[in-house]
Design a protein around this motif. Structure first.
Motif, PDB file in Angstrom:
ATOM      1  N   ALA A 186       0.804  -1.225   0.000  1.00 22.40           N
ATOM      2  CA  ALA A 186       0.000   0.000   0.000  1.00 22.40           C
ATOM      3  C   ALA A 186       0.833   1.270   0.000  1.00 22.40           C
ATOM      4  O   ALA A 186       0.506   2.244  -0.689  1.00 22.40           O
ATOM      5  CB  ALA A 186      -0.947  -0.011   1.199  1.00 22.40           C
ATOM      6  N   ALA A 187       1.905   1.291   0.781  1.00 24.30           N
ATOM      7  CA  ALA A 187       2.698   2.514   0.896  1.00 24.30           C
ATOM      8  C   ALA A 187       3.299   2.918  -0.449  1.00 24.30           C
ATOM      9  O   ALA A 187       3.431   4.112  -0.748  1.00 24.30           O
ATOM     10  CB  ALA A 187       3.787   2.342   1.945  1.00 24.30           C
ATOM     11  N   ASP A 188       3.665   1.929  -1.270  1.00 25.81           N
ATOM     12  CA  ASP A 188       4.210   2.237  -2.593  1.00 25.81           C
ATOM     13  C   ASP A 188       3.174   2.913  -3.472  1.00 25.81           C
ATOM     14  O   ASP A 188       3.528   3.684  -4.377  1.00 25.81           O
ATOM     15  CB  ASP A 188       4.685   0.951  -3.278  1.00 25.81           C
ATOM     16  N   GLN A 189       1.904   2.618  -3.220  1.00 26.68           N
ATOM     17  CA  GLN A 189       0.834   3.143  -4.056  1.00 26.68           C
ATOM     18  C   GLN A 189       0.162   4.383  -3.455  1.00 26.68           C
ATOM     19  O   GLN A 189      -0.716   4.973  -4.075  1.00 26.68           O
ATOM     20  CB  GLN A 189      -0.210   2.042  -4.277  1.00 26.68           C
ATOM     21  N   LEU A 190       0.588   4.755  -2.252  1.00 28.22           N
ATOM     22  CA  LEU A 190       0.028   5.927  -1.581  1.00 28.22           C
ATOM     23  C   LEU A 190       1.147   6.890  -1.195  1.00 28.22           C
ATOM     24  O   LEU A 190       1.247   7.347  -0.054  1.00 28.22           O
ATOM     25  CB  LEU A 190      -0.750   5.496  -0.321  1.00 28.22           C
ATOM     26  N   SER A 191       1.985   7.208  -2.164  1.00 36.13           N
ATOM     27  CA  SER A 191       3.169   8.023  -1.871  1.00 36.13           C
ATOM     28  C   SER A 191       2.802   9.400  -1.332  1.00 36.13           C
ATOM     29  O   SER A 191       3.581  10.024  -0.600  1.00 36.13           O
ATOM     30  CB  SER A 191       4.023   8.173  -3.135  1.00 36.13           C
ATOM     31  N   ASP A 192       1.598   9.886  -1.654  1.00 38.15           N
ATOM     32  CA  ASP A 192       1.187  11.204  -1.179  1.00 38.15           C
ATOM     33  C   ASP A 192       0.763  11.200   0.284  1.00 38.15           C
ATOM     34  O   ASP A 192       0.551  12.256   0.876  1.00 38.15           O
ATOM     35  CB  ASP A 192       0.031  11.729  -2.032  1.00 38.15           C
ATOM     36  N   LEU A 193       0.670   9.988   0.885  1.00 39.60           N
ATOM     37  CA  LEU A 193       0.233   9.892   2.280  1.00 39.60           C
ATOM     38  C   LEU A 193       1.325   9.402   3.227  1.00 39.60           C
ATOM     39  O   LEU A 193       1.066   9.225   4.419  1.00 39.60           O
ATOM     40  CB  LEU A 193      -0.977   8.942   2.376  1.00 39.60           C
ATOM     41  N   LEU A 194       2.518   9.198   2.731  1.00 40.89           N
ATOM     42  CA  LEU A 194       3.586   8.662   3.577  1.00 40.89           C
ATOM     43  C   LEU A 194       3.847   9.580   4.768  1.00 40.89           C
ATOM     44  O   LEU A 194       4.111  10.775   4.612  1.00 40.89           O
ATOM     45  CB  LEU A 194       4.865   8.475   2.767  1.00 40.89           C
ATOM     46  N   GLY A 195       3.760   9.009   5.964  1.00 40.13           N
ATOM     47  CA  GLY A 195       4.008   9.767   7.182  1.00 40.13           C
ATOM     48  C   GLY A 195       2.930  10.760   7.548  1.00 40.13           C
ATOM     49  O   GLY A 195       3.141  11.588   8.446  1.00 40.13           O
ATOM     50  N   LEU A 196       1.766  10.660   6.918  1.00 42.12           N
ATOM     51  CA  LEU A 196       0.711  11.656   7.148  1.00 42.12           C
ATOM     52  C   LEU A 196      -0.596  11.061   7.676  1.00 42.12           C
ATOM     53  O   LEU A 196      -1.552  11.795   7.913  1.00 42.12           O
ATOM     54  CB  LEU A 196       0.418  12.412   5.850  1.00 42.12           C
ATOM     55  N   VAL A 197      -0.651   9.763   7.880  1.00 40.36           N
ATOM     56  CA  VAL A 197      -1.893   9.094   8.287  1.00 40.36           C
ATOM     57  C   VAL A 197      -1.962   9.010   9.807  1.00 40.36           C
ATOM     58  O   VAL A 197      -0.988   8.638  10.470  1.00 40.36           O
ATOM     59  CB  VAL A 197      -1.983   7.688   7.656  1.00 40.36           C
ATOM     60  N   ASP A 198      -3.104   9.353  10.352  1.00 39.13           N
ATOM     61  CA  ASP A 198      -3.283   9.337  11.810  1.00 39.13           C
ATOM     62  C   ASP A 198      -3.627   7.956  12.351  1.00 39.13           C
ATOM     63  O   ASP A 198      -3.199   7.582  13.447  1.00 39.13           O
ATOM     64  CB  ASP A 198      -4.393  10.320  12.214  1.00 39.13           C
TER      65      ASP A 198
END
Length: 306
Positions: A186-198
């Motif tokens: 998932a992280a590879d496909q959600l690069s815009d959310l890395l380190g930003l999810v609560d």
């Protein structure tokens, strides 16, 4: 065939369902007859008789339920917290046990809401019918949620549920998005959310490959992709933990549902052990469901990498 009184029809159906091993025969019979008549179960006292057409439809459904086809497939509905979701072949039927995970996530978001004014983000991995993100978004309010699902069949059910529930979601200023993608990358496909999810939530496939589910409704009708998680049932969990470490903010919360024997007492075969072996998380905590069984493991991404 002529119209017949409801009471003897209902009693006969409940008796046959019980003989077929259905766990809640009377309730199922009442729900099926309510479905046929287009009414709520608590309105059955107002129903005196069934028409010939209604009898035929009801009999067909009773036969299918006696064959242990899931009730939710027969009615195309599953109730989850305050939601009525659309379900059917190809998607995992949401269970009451998962409501524990949802409540823990909502409690976490309430605490965060009291300390920040920014929009809060939730990612649900292995989203299935989208029950988890929809419940969180519609109850917590002011939340941006995203469901990730690998199965195209399940994804179609999720889209239907998002569309049907969107008025409730928008009413509390939340959003629900969906992505057809693999939770294990998932992280590879959600690069815009890395380190930003609560908050990251996940009800993964966690049954060991060699185990055979006891209930025919599960064994014969739930999709295998939503049930089986490798030799020890933890293959997807291991990948989810790794992906969550990349997605979560420092201090962000990870919640993973698991089987009765995969909590702390499961030792190396438990979800807490997987987290202990991973990098970047605090000591995990295990939580019980409403029946008192181990059900959800939570942990936080370390605020400072060690």
């Amino acid at each position: 065939m002529t119209a017949r009184a409801v009471r003897p029809i209902l009693a006969d159906a409940a008796s046959r369902l019980e003989a077929a091993g259905v766990p809640s025969p009377r309730v199922d019979a009442e729900l099926l007859i309510s479905h046929v008549c287009g009414m709520q179960r608590n309105q059955l006292a107002l129903l005196d008789e069934l028409s010939a057409e209604q009898q035929q439809e009801f009999e067909s459904l009773v036969l299918r339920r006696c064959a242990r086809e899931p009730l939710q497939h027969l009615t195309s509905q599953a109730h989850f917290r305050h939601l009525t979701l659309q379900v059917g072949p190809g998607v995992f039927i949401p269970r009451p046990e998962t409501e524990t995970l949802v409540q823990l996530a909502i409690d976490e978001l309430a605490v965060l809401r009291s300390t920040t004014e920014r929009r809060l983000r939730v990612v649900d991995l292995c989203t299935g019918s989208a029950a988890i993100p929809l419940a969180i978004a519609s109850e917590a309010g002011g939340i941006d949620t995203l469901g990730i699902e690998l199965s195209p069949q399940a994804f179609e059910w999720a889209k239907r549920n998002v569309q049907a529930t969107m008025p409730k979601v928008r009413a509390v200023d939340s959003t629900v998005g969906l992505r057809l993608a693999d939770a294990t990358t998932a992280a590879d496909q959600l690069s815009d959310l890395l380190g930003l999810v609560d908050v990251v939530t996940c009800n993964p496939p966690y049954i060991p490959d060699g185990a055979i589910p006891r209930d025919p409704e599960v064994r014969d009708h739930d999709p295998a992709i939503a049930l089986f998680g490798g030799a020890d049932g933890l293959d997807v969990v291991r990948d989810v933990v790794v992906q969550s470490a990349r997605l979560l903010r420092p201090g962000g919360l990870l919640l993973i549902e698991h089987g009765d024997e995969q909590g702390i007492a499961g030792n190396e075969r438990g979800v807490p052990a997987v987290i202990f072996q991973a990098q970047g998380f605090e000591v995990p905590i295990d939580h019980v469901d409403l029946a008192g069984r181990p059900r959800v493991t939570t942990t936080r991404r370390l605020s400072i990498e060690t």
